[in-house]
Design a protein around this motif. Sequence first.
Motif, PDB file in Angstrom:
ATOM      1  N   LEU A  34      27.230 -16.413  27.686  1.00  0.00           N
ATOM      2  CA  LEU A  34      28.453 -17.217  27.655  1.00  0.00           C
ATOM      3  C   LEU A  34      29.685 -16.324  27.584  1.00  0.00           C
ATOM      4  O   LEU A  34      30.677 -16.569  28.278  1.00  0.00           O
ATOM      5  CB  LEU A  34      28.423 -18.185  26.469  1.00  0.00           C
ATOM      6  N   LEU A  35      29.632 -15.272  26.772  1.00  0.00           N
ATOM      7  CA  LEU A  35      30.766 -14.344  26.678  1.00  0.00           C
ATOM      8  C   LEU A  35      31.014 -13.646  28.009  1.00  0.00           C
ATOM      9  O   LEU A  35      32.162 -13.412  28.394  1.00  0.00           O
ATOM     10  CB  LEU A  35      30.533 -13.323  25.563  1.00  0.00           C
ATOM     11  N   ASP A  36      29.944 -13.328  28.731  1.00  0.00           N
ATOM     12  CA  ASP A  36      30.104 -12.738  30.070  1.00  0.00           C
ATOM     13  C   ASP A  36      30.819 -13.707  31.010  1.00  0.00           C
ATOM     14  O   ASP A  36      31.700 -13.307  31.774  1.00  0.00           O
ATOM     15  CB  ASP A  36      28.745 -12.346  30.657  1.00  0.00           C
ATOM     16  N   LYS A  37      30.431 -14.977  30.945  1.00  0.00           N
ATOM     17  CA  LYS A  37      31.079 -15.992  31.792  1.00  0.00           C
ATOM     18  C   LYS A  37      32.546 -16.168  31.404  1.00  0.00           C
ATOM     19  O   LYS A  37      33.404 -16.345  32.264  1.00  0.00           O
ATOM     20  CB  LYS A  37      30.346 -17.327  31.684  1.00  0.00           C
ATOM     21  N   ILE A  38      32.815 -16.124  30.111  1.00  0.00           N
ATOM     22  CA  ILE A  38      34.192 -16.256  29.644  1.00  0.00           C
ATOM     23  C   ILE A  38      35.034 -15.094  30.147  1.00  0.00           C
ATOM     24  O   ILE A  38      36.203 -15.271  30.502  1.00  0.00           O
ATOM     25  CB  ILE A  38      34.235 -16.359  28.108  1.00  0.00           C
ATOM     26  N   MET A  39      34.448 -13.909  30.200  1.00  0.00           N
ATOM     27  CA  MET A  39      35.184 -12.743  30.702  1.00  0.00           C
ATOM     28  C   MET A  39      35.549 -12.918  32.172  1.00  0.00           C
ATOM     29  O   MET A  39      36.575 -12.409  32.620  1.00  0.00           O
ATOM     30  CB  MET A  39      34.382 -11.463  30.486  1.00  0.00           C
ATOM     31  N   VAL A  40      34.735 -13.648  32.926  1.00  0.00           N
ATOM     32  CA  VAL A  40      35.083 -13.945  34.323  1.00  0.00           C
ATOM     33  C   VAL A  40      36.361 -14.770  34.355  1.00  0.00           C
ATOM     34  O   VAL A  40      37.281 -14.473  35.129  1.00  0.00           O
ATOM     35  CB  VAL A  40      33.922 -14.679  35.036  1.00  0.00           C
ATOM     36  N   LEU A  41      36.448 -15.776  33.491  1.00  0.00           N
ATOM     37  CA  LEU A  41      37.676 -16.578  33.410  1.00  0.00           C
ATOM     38  C   LEU A  41      38.846 -15.735  32.925  1.00  0.00           C
ATOM     39  O   LEU A  41      39.965 -15.865  33.420  1.00  0.00           O
ATOM     40  CB  LEU A  41      37.501 -17.769  32.464  1.00  0.00           C
ATOM     41  N   PHE A  42      38.578 -14.875  31.948  1.00  0.00           N
ATOM     42  CA  PHE A  42      39.623 -14.026  31.383  1.00  0.00           C
ATOM     43  C   PHE A  42      40.272 -13.161  32.464  1.00  0.00           C
ATOM     44  O   PHE A  42      41.484 -12.938  32.440  1.00  0.00           O
ATOM     45  CB  PHE A  42      39.019 -13.150  30.281  1.00  0.00           C
ATOM     46  N   ARG A  43      39.487 -12.693  33.408  1.00  0.00           N
ATOM     47  CA  ARG A  43      40.022 -11.843  34.484  1.00  0.00           C
ATOM     48  C   ARG A  43      41.047 -12.591  35.337  1.00  0.00           C
ATOM     49  O   ARG A  43      41.927 -11.971  35.917  1.00  0.00           O
ATOM     50  CB  ARG A  43      38.891 -11.343  35.367  1.00  0.00           C
ATOM     51  N   PHE A  44      40.924 -13.908  35.401  1.00  0.00           N
ATOM     52  CA  PHE A  44      41.828 -14.691  36.238  1.00  0.00           C
ATOM     53  C   PHE A  44      43.174 -14.966  35.580  1.00  0.00           C
ATOM     54  O   PHE A  44      44.159 -15.180  36.271  1.00  0.00           O
ATOM     55  CB  PHE A  44      41.190 -16.037  36.613  1.00  0.00           C
ATOM     56  N   ILE A  45      43.213 -14.999  34.252  1.00  0.00           N
ATOM     57  CA  ILE A  45      44.457 -15.408  33.596  1.00  0.00           C
ATOM     58  C   ILE A  45      45.491 -14.293  33.623  1.00  0.00           C
ATOM     59  O   ILE A  45      45.167 -13.113  33.547  1.00  0.00           O
ATOM     60  CB  ILE A  45      44.223 -15.889  32.141  1.00  0.00           C
ATOM     61  N   HIS A  46      46.743 -14.697  33.733  1.00  0.00           N
ATOM     62  CA  HIS A  46      47.856 -13.755  33.728  1.00  0.00           C
ATOM     63  C   HIS A  46      48.359 -13.495  32.310  1.00  0.00           C
ATOM     64  O   HIS A  46      48.913 -12.441  32.040  1.00  0.00           O
ATOM     65  CB  HIS A  46      49.003 -14.265  34.587  1.00  0.00           C
ATOM     66  N   GLY A  47      48.181 -14.440  31.414  1.00  0.00           N
ATOM     67  CA  GLY A  47      48.699 -14.333  30.050  1.00  0.00           C
ATOM     68  C   GLY A  47      47.740 -13.629  29.109  1.00  0.00           C
ATOM     69  O   GLY A  47      47.370 -14.169  28.075  1.00  0.00           O
ATOM     70  N   LYS A  48      47.348 -12.424  29.458  1.00  0.00           N
ATOM     71  CA  LYS A  48      46.397 -11.689  28.616  1.00  0.00           C
ATOM     72  C   LYS A  48      46.985 -11.363  27.252  1.00  0.00           C
ATOM     73  O   LYS A  48      46.273 -11.331  26.251  1.00  0.00           O
ATOM     74  CB  LYS A  48      45.919 -10.434  29.330  1.00  0.00           C
ATOM     75  N   ASP A  49      48.296 -11.150  27.182  1.00  0.00           N
ATOM     76  CA  ASP A  49      48.931 -10.894  25.890  1.00  0.00           C
ATOM     77  C   ASP A  49      48.900 -12.141  25.009  1.00  0.00           C
ATOM     78  O   ASP A  49      48.766 -12.048  23.785  1.00  0.00           O
ATOM     79  CB  ASP A  49      50.359 -10.387  26.070  1.00  0.00           C
ATOM     80  N   VAL A  50      49.003 -13.308  25.612  1.00  0.00           N
ATOM     81  CA  VAL A  50      48.907 -14.561  24.861  1.00  0.00           C
ATOM     82  C   VAL A  50      47.483 -14.721  24.334  1.00  0.00           C
ATOM     83  O   VAL A  50      47.272 -15.089  23.168  1.00  0.00           O
ATOM     84  CB  VAL A  50      49.302 -15.771  25.745  1.00  0.00           C
ATOM     85  N   PHE A  51      46.506 -14.424  25.191  1.00  0.00           N
ATOM     86  CA  PHE A  51      45.109 -14.466  24.751  1.00  0.00           C
ATOM     87  C   PHE A  51      44.906 -13.536  23.560  1.00  0.00           C
ATOM     88  O   PHE A  51      44.286 -13.911  22.570  1.00  0.00           O
ATOM     89  CB  PHE A  51      44.172 -14.061  25.898  1.00  0.00           C
ATOM     90  N   GLU A  52      45.439 -12.321  23.668  1.00  0.00           N
ATOM     91  CA  GLU A  52      45.272 -11.338  22.592  1.00  0.00           C
ATOM     92  C   GLU A  52      45.856 -11.859  21.281  1.00  0.00           C
ATOM     93  O   GLU A  52      45.247 -11.713  20.222  1.00  0.00           O
ATOM     94  CB  GLU A  52      45.926 -10.010  22.954  1.00  0.00           C
ATOM     95  N   ALA A  53      47.023 -12.472  21.333  1.00  0.00           N
ATOM     96  CA  ALA A  53      47.668 -12.981  20.116  1.00  0.00           C
ATOM     97  C   ALA A  53      46.806 -14.050  19.450  1.00  0.00           C
ATOM     98  O   ALA A  53      46.582 -14.009  18.231  1.00  0.00           O
ATOM     99  CB  ALA A  53      49.049 -13.533  20.449  1.00  0.00           C
ATOM    100  N   PHE A  54      46.319 -15.006  20.229  1.00  0.00           N
ATOM    101  CA  PHE A  54      45.483 -16.061  19.662  1.00  0.00           C
ATOM    102  C   PHE A  54      44.148 -15.504  19.195  1.00  0.00           C
ATOM    103  O   PHE A  54      43.656 -15.870  18.124  1.00  0.00           O
ATOM    104  CB  PHE A  54      45.261 -17.190  20.678  1.00  0.00           C
ATOM    105  N   TYR A  55      43.555 -14.622  19.981  1.00  0.00           N
ATOM    106  CA  TYR A  55      42.257 -14.045  19.627  1.00  0.00           C
ATOM    107  C   TYR A  55      42.377 -13.232  18.337  1.00  0.00           C
ATOM    108  O   TYR A  55      41.520 -13.309  17.462  1.00  0.00           O
ATOM    109  CB  TYR A  55      41.716 -13.181  20.768  1.00  0.00           C
TER     110      TYR A  55
END
Length: 158
Positions: free
Chosen positions: A72-93
Motif C-alpha cells: 500500500l505504501l508503494d502504491k501511495i508513493m505512485v500517487l505522491f509522485r504526481f502531486i505538486h504540493g510536496k511541501d504541503v504533504f511534508e507539513a501534514f506528514y
Amino acid sequence: MVPELLEFKEQLDHVVSSCFQRNEKFTYSVREAFEHFINQRQNKPAELIAKFVDVKLRAGNKEATEEELERLLDKIMVLFRFIHGKDVFEAFYKKDLAKRLLVGKSASVDAEKSMLSKLKQECGGGFTCKLEGMFKDMELSKDINITYKQVGLLIFIE
C-alpha cells in the motif's frame, strides 16, 4: 478519495497494459492526464494523501499485514509522485508523525522507517532530515528516561 485514486490508477494501468501493450505514448499520456487532474485542487491531494498515510500507520489499523502495508505504501508513493504540493504533504506528514511518535500510536517502527526511506529515495535527504530527526529524538528521550530511572532507583536504594 485516496483509495479511489489508487483503484482508478490501477484500472488505467490495466487498460494501458492490456489494450495498448504498454505503448510509451499511451503510458506517457495517462501519466500526464493523471498528474493534471490530481493537481486541479492544488494542495488538497497532498493533504489527503498525508492523512491517509497517517490512518494506515496508526497502531489502531490492524487490518493489514506488514506485507500488505508495504504494498500500500508503494502504491501511495505512485500517487505522491504526481502531486505538486510536496511541501504541503511534508507539513501534514510531519505533524501526524510527531503525534504518532509522541502518543505511541505508531503501528510499526519498521513501517514508519520504510515510509521515510521511500520519501528519502523520492525527494532526497533534505526532505526527510527533520522527520528522521524525530526518530533520533525519541530514541534519545527513551535513553535519558532509562538513565534517569536507574539513577533515581540507585539514590532510593542508598
